[in-house]
Design a protein around this motif. Structure first.
Motif, mmCIF file in Angstrom:
data_model
loop_
_atom_site.group_PDB
_atom_site.id
_atom_site.type_symbol
_atom_site.label_atom_id
_atom_site.label_comp_id
_atom_site.label_asym_id
_atom_site.label_seq_id
_atom_site.Cartn_x
_atom_site.Cartn_y
_atom_site.Cartn_z
ATOM 1 N N VAL A 221 0.825 -1.210 0.000
ATOM 2 C CA VAL A 221 0.000 0.000 0.000
ATOM 3 C C VAL A 221 0.858 1.258 0.000
ATOM 4 O O VAL A 221 0.359 2.356 -0.300
ATOM 5 C CB VAL A 221 -0.949 0.022 1.217
ATOM 6 N N ARG A 236 -9.620 -2.523 -8.738
ATOM 7 C CA ARG A 236 -8.527 -2.293 -7.804
ATOM 8 C C ARG A 236 -9.107 -2.116 -6.415
ATOM 9 O O ARG A 236 -10.288 -1.785 -6.251
ATOM 10 C CB ARG A 236 -7.685 -1.084 -8.187
ATOM 11 N N VAL A 238 -8.144 -3.213 -1.963
ATOM 12 C CA VAL A 238 -7.250 -3.547 -0.858
ATOM 13 C C VAL A 238 -7.411 -5.015 -0.498
ATOM 14 O O VAL A 238 -8.529 -5.550 -0.504
ATOM 15 C CB VAL A 238 -7.553 -2.658 0.366
ATOM 16 N N THR A 247 -13.017 -4.032 -3.089
ATOM 17 C CA THR A 247 -12.863 -2.857 -3.955
ATOM 18 C C THR A 247 -13.449 -1.612 -3.297
ATOM 19 O O THR A 247 -13.475 -0.555 -3.911
ATOM 20 C CB THR A 247 -13.553 -3.097 -5.308
ATOM 21 N N ILE A 250 -9.511 1.874 -1.058
ATOM 22 C CA ILE A 250 -8.403 2.190 -1.955
ATOM 23 C C ILE A 250 -7.280 2.758 -1.111
ATOM 24 O O ILE A 250 -7.493 3.699 -0.327
ATOM 25 C CB ILE A 250 -8.803 3.210 -3.037
ATOM 26 N N ALA A 251 -6.090 2.198 -1.246
ATOM 27 C CA ALA A 251 -4.947 2.690 -0.469
ATOM 28 C C ALA A 251 -3.702 2.661 -1.337
ATOM 29 O O ALA A 251 -3.255 1.599 -1.760
ATOM 30 C CB ALA A 251 -4.743 1.845 0.786
ATOM 31 N N ASN A 252 -3.180 3.834 -1.631
ATOM 32 C CA ASN A 252 -1.896 3.963 -2.307
ATOM 33 C C ASN A 252 -1.372 5.355 -2.003
ATOM 34 O O ASN A 252 -2.096 6.195 -1.442
ATOM 35 C CB ASN A 252 -2.029 3.702 -3.815
ATOM 36 N N TYR A 287 -2.122 -4.998 5.531
ATOM 37 C CA TYR A 287 -2.945 -4.523 4.410
ATOM 38 C C TYR A 287 -2.068 -4.391 3.172
ATOM 39 O O TYR A 287 -0.922 -3.929 3.244
ATOM 40 C CB TYR A 287 -3.587 -3.174 4.729
ATOM 41 N N ARG A 288 -2.623 -4.769 2.022
ATOM 42 C CA ARG A 288 -1.923 -4.624 0.756
ATOM 43 C C ARG A 288 -2.905 -4.136 -0.303
ATOM 44 O O ARG A 288 -4.122 -4.250 -0.136
ATOM 45 C CB ARG A 288 -1.311 -5.959 0.320
ATOM 46 N N SER A 289 -2.373 -3.602 -1.372
ATOM 47 C CA SER A 289 -3.205 -3.165 -2.491
ATOM 48 C C SER A 289 -3.192 -4.221 -3.580
ATOM 49 O O SER A 289 -2.266 -5.034 -3.670
ATOM 50 C CB SER A 289 -2.700 -1.836 -3.064
#
Length: 330
Positions: A221, A236, A238, A247, A250-252, A287-289
């Motif tokens: 993320v 897209r 998390v 969906t 959203i984390a970036n 947590y990952r994207s």
């Protein structure tokens, strides 16, 4: 037969040819201008080391923001439908309405030969004109494709490559079939428009995505999506610590969003003023994207698959047309 067909369609063919020639001149002038601007910007950024921000520092005058020629390219989406409506629909329907088909079939020309020759020339004309328009648009889009890398997106995909040829062949076959089954020009024209749009929308938004299984990439993320270049984004979101994909989050580094109904962010990582701090906390908790997409190298396989689908549909419609003609009395 060929001479008769030419006499019937020479006016509309001349109009289509004139419009194609005018469009070609316009695309050539603006396309060369944009190509020159693109190559100049590329050479400049290579000298200055700023090519990473090229999409922000160069603006193509015929681009999507203020380009009337760009709008014209979007309008070419309707070209195959126009072929089907004004070439295909009257091909049999108008002959039946006026009764001229009765005269033709009582001469030395059989109904199968009459329909075969007429259908063959109309399909060939649709494929040639559709291919010419697609070729012009594909060439014109080259600088925009290089700049924005979005030729795989719906809309751009439908304008370029070989799929417009498939659309044109399908539209003409659909018009001929509608005219043969209905026997009246105006209703056949309306049916052609409705069915063509319905099939195009269904394939674009529900079928195309399943041609080849999509790829899903999982990444941190705290990082932007690692893939560069052309791709078609499908989804897209998390990956939660338990492994579930959502969906709704959203984390970036550029965005931290939570849509209605989404799982709550952990209390220890509530979105703060500094997004980087929140993302670091989320990454620490697992947590990952993720992004699901079609890679850019599949552009041409998708083009061939979709063109093949429409050619097969056109062949099925022609089969229905010949069956219908054989069932009717002369």
């Amino acid at each position: 037969m060929t001479w008769v067909i030419w006499r019937q369609y020479r006016v509309t063919a001349a109009i289509a040819g004139a419009m194609l020639a005018a469009s070609a001149v316009l695309f050539l002038i603006t396309g060369l201008h944009d190509a020159a601007r693109w190559h100049a910007a590329l050479a400049s950024c290579a000298r200055n080391g700023t090519c990473g921000n090229l999409s922000q520092i160069v603006s193509l005058t015929t681009g999507p923001v203020d380009g009337p020629v760009y709008t014209l390219t979007i309008l070419t989406l309707a070209v195959p439908l126009l072929f089907g409506m004004f070439w295909g629909s009257p091909a049999v329907a108008r002959e039946r309405e006026t009764g001229t088909v009765q005269f033709a079939w009582t001469q030395s020309v059989t109904r199968w030969r009459w329909l075969s020759v007429k259908t063959g020339w109309l399909l060939l004309a649709g494929a040639i004109f559709g291919g010419a328009v697609a070729g012009l648009v594909t060439w014109w889009y080259a600088p925009l494709n290089a700049l924005h890398q979005n030729q795989f997106q719906p809309g751009s995909f439908d304008l370029q490559g070989i799929v417009p040829i498939g659309y044109a062949v399908f539209a003409v076959a659909l018009g001929i079939a509608a005219g043969a089954l209905i026997g009246r020009s105006l209703p056949a024209l309306a049916v052609t428009a409705g069915v063509f749009l319905a099939v195009r929308l269904a394939i674009t938004y529900w079928v195309r995505v399943h041609y080849i299984p999509a790829v899903t990439t999982i990444y941190s993320v705290t990082q932007n999506f690692p893939l560069k270049g052309t791709y078609w984004q499908l989804a897209r979101g998390v990956v939660l610590p338990g492994g579930q994909l959502t969906t709704s989050l959203i984390a970036n580094p550029g965005s931290l969003q939570q849509y209605p109904g989404a799982p709550a962010w952990p209390a220890s990582c509530q979105p703060a003023q500094q997004i980087s701090s929140t993302l670091t906390c989320l990454a620490r908790l697992g947590y990952r994207s993720f992004m699901t997409y079609q890679p850019g190298y599949r552009f041409w396989p998708f083009q061939f698959i979709e063109t093949g689908i429409f050619v097969v549909l056109a062949a099925a419609l022609l089969g229905v047309t010949f069956w219908s003609l054989n069932r009717r009395d002369a």
